[in-house]
Design an enzyme around this catalytic site. Structure first.
Site, PDB file in Angstrom:
ATOM      1  CB  CYS B  35      -0.967   0.002   1.179  1.00  0.00           C
ATOM      2  SG  CYS B  35      -0.177   0.290   2.747  1.00  0.00           S
ATOM      3  CG  ASP B  37       2.780   5.362   3.336  1.00  0.00           C
ATOM      4  OD1 ASP B  37       3.855   5.685   2.827  1.00  0.00           O
ATOM      5  OD2 ASP B  37       1.710   5.945   3.111  1.00  0.00           O
ATOM      6  CB  CYS B  60       4.867   9.291   0.560  1.00  0.00           C
ATOM      7  SG  CYS B  60       3.482   9.448   1.682  1.00  0.00           S
ATOM      8  CB  CYS B 104      -2.511   5.520   2.172  1.00  0.00           C
ATOM      9  SG  CYS B 104      -1.821   6.985   1.425  1.00  0.00           S
TER      10      CYS B 104
END
Lengths: 395, 125
Positions: B35, B37, B60, B104
């Site tokens: 996904c 992370d 990220c 997320c």
């Protein structure tokens, strides 16, 4: 970061030529008078219109010349996406009655995949052939998909992400043998590597100005003479009725000039850019452990450096590079609005972690040896820093 | 780039409390690389308070900034106070997150809570 976008041009480095290119000054200059003086509509009878019309026709010749076509086979559009849509919708609707099966590949650009998805909802049958771990299509797979109702094969020339160049000639021979129309999305390839639609045996070819140091907002579709196609825009009789709408005259003029320059300098540019590319690839592999070059070792666009950095995520790398004034791209899900990692990276079987850690440096004629050296200085500490933060990092 | 707030960029470039705690009292992990992370939180507890909080994050800019902010917000707090920190609070403290990052990447508080529960479970045994 928007508030403090770097203004000092000298320090900015653009390694994202796959997404856009800097317009060549000579192209920009050529366009100028078509905004300010010769702004007539090519459909008008007066001298203003006449001037605009002859400029469009002169550009058409140069654009055709880039891909070895004749001018009458070039149709101007607004972008690569439009060219692909016109090709797909235009061809399959003209071929209605002959069949409803289309063959394409899993690594096409969304401007091919999404129209195909829509066609599927509307009764067409779509087959998408896979690619190997380098991104190459096995042409046997295409052959195996062909049925009596196959009307169109659409395969991209070079992939915009991993840079793999397909064997179009082999595919066109299969298409010809089976009497099937062959379209290729050449947006990532035209102006960068040699294209000759006659030698390659292509019936329709999409390409765009902004990929070859021309302006945004203008592209073309080559349609081989005698190939039937239906318009998707209805209106006036521009582009022989196949693409209605007032021509983007300055854009088309710029596109023509950009094609002319790309053709003259192609060999030199390929030599120069692939040397930069190889320096960058070797530099990264030498300086950073646990990296993987994605794409094909030799059948690869001259400016394409697509690398996965194990244990870390692409957007973080891009953010840190951006702080240094360096622009690149990534196939990580975190960089996409849809939050899905790149379909191309999934298709070549890259593990989710390696897809997340991918960065695309796409080089162009304006990049320099110094810029590559600068990147090679800045990149290893960024990777190190992010790896030290990563819970999955193992030395 | 990516429309991150100044605060997010500041935490991303200078993350607080990065690392592992070797003899952690509790560890909480959340997310996976699929996904995008993945966060691991490590806590040290003394007198019912979070004496130390450290994290490691794969992800990220938002995920790293969120982790950093969570660690900062939780350090020194009682367990009850720390359990009341929400993902929403963290996003707010960071001056907001881009819409598509709200779910997320904004899982830091959950990872912290997992670490606290891990500690409480171990203590219960």
């Amino acid at each position: 970061m928007n508030s403090k976008i770097r203004k000092d041009n000298k320090k900015r480095i653009f390694f994202d030529n796959a997404s856009a290119t800097r317009i060549d000054d000579r192209v920009f200059k050529e366009m100028e008078s078509y905004f300010r003086e010769n702004y007539g509509n090519p459909s008008s009878l007066h001298d203003f219109g006449e001037l605009a019309k002859s400029a469009v026709e002169s550009a058409r010749k140069k654009v055709a010349n880039l891909i070895g076509a004749s001018a009458e086979e070039i149709y101007f559009t607004s972008c690569g996406t439009e060219s692909n849509n016109l090709a797909l919708w235009g061809l399959v609707r003209a071929l209605k009655g002959k069949g409803n099966h289309i063959i394409s590949s899993v690594i096409e650009h969304y401007s091919v995949l999404n129209p195909l998805k829509e066609m599927k909802k509307n009764g067409w049958n779509i087959s998408l052939v896979p690619v190997d771990e380098c991104g190459l299509i096995n042409t046997k797979d295409i052959e195996n998909e062909i049925t009596d109702s196959t009307i169109l094969i659409s395969i991209m020339h070079a992939n915009n992400e991993i840079g793999t160049i397909q064997k179009l000639k082999e595919i066109s021979l299969i298409a010809k043998k089976n009497n099937i129309i062959f379209h290729s999305d050449g947006v990532a390839a035209a102006g960068i590597i040699p294209v000759n639609v006659r030698e390659l045996g292509i019936d329709a070819y999409s390409f765009s100005a902004q990929q070859l140091h021309g302006p945004k907002g203008v592209a073309a579709l080559f349609i081989k003479k005698g190939t039937r196609i239906k318009p998707i825009f209805l209106g006036g009789t521009q582009e022989k009725g196949r693409r209605a709408g007032t021509e983007n005259v300055p854009g088309i003029v710029g596109f023509g000039k950009a094609c002319e320059l790309a053709k003259i300098k192609m060999e030199d540019n390929i030599k120069y850019i692939s040397k930069l590319r190889d320096n960058l690839i070797n530099g990264i592999i030498n300086k950073v452990k646990n990296v993987k070059l994605n794409g094909h070792a030799t059948d690869r666009l001259p400016g394409n450096v697509h690398i996965s950095f194990k244990y870390i995520e692409g957007e973080s790398i891009l953010l840190m590079l951006n702080m240094e004034g360096i622009a690149a791209a990534s196939g990580s899900s975190c960089t996409s609005q849809a939050l899905k990692s790149s379909h191309v990276l999934n298709a070549i079987g890259l593990s989710p972690t390696m897809a997340q850690g991918s960065v695309l440096f796409s080089l162009g004629k304006y990049n320099t040896v110094e810029e590559v050296s600068r990147l090679l200085e800045v990149l290893p500490p960024i990777v190190k820093r992010l790896r030290e933060m990563s819970p999955i990092y193992k030395e | 780039m990516a429309a991150y707030s100044k605060k997010v960029m500041e935490h991303f470039m200078n993350p607080r409390n990065v690392g592992e705690i070797k003899d952690a009292d509790g560890i909480g992990e959340i997310g996976n690389p699929v996904c995008g992370d993945m966060m691991s939180f490590y806590i040290k507890v003394k007198d019912n308070k979070l004496e130390d909080v450290k994290f490691k994050t794969f992800g990220c800019g938002a995920a790293i900034a969120v982790s950093s902010m969570v660690s900062e917000a939780a350090k020194g707090k009682t367990l009850d106070e720390a359990l009341r920190i929400t993902n929403k609070d963290i996003a707010k403290k960071l001056g907001g997150l881009p819409k598509n990052k709200l779910h997320c990447s904004n899982l830091g508080a959950d990872a912290l809570h997992k670490a606290i529960k891990d500690y409480l479970d171990k203590k219960g045994k």
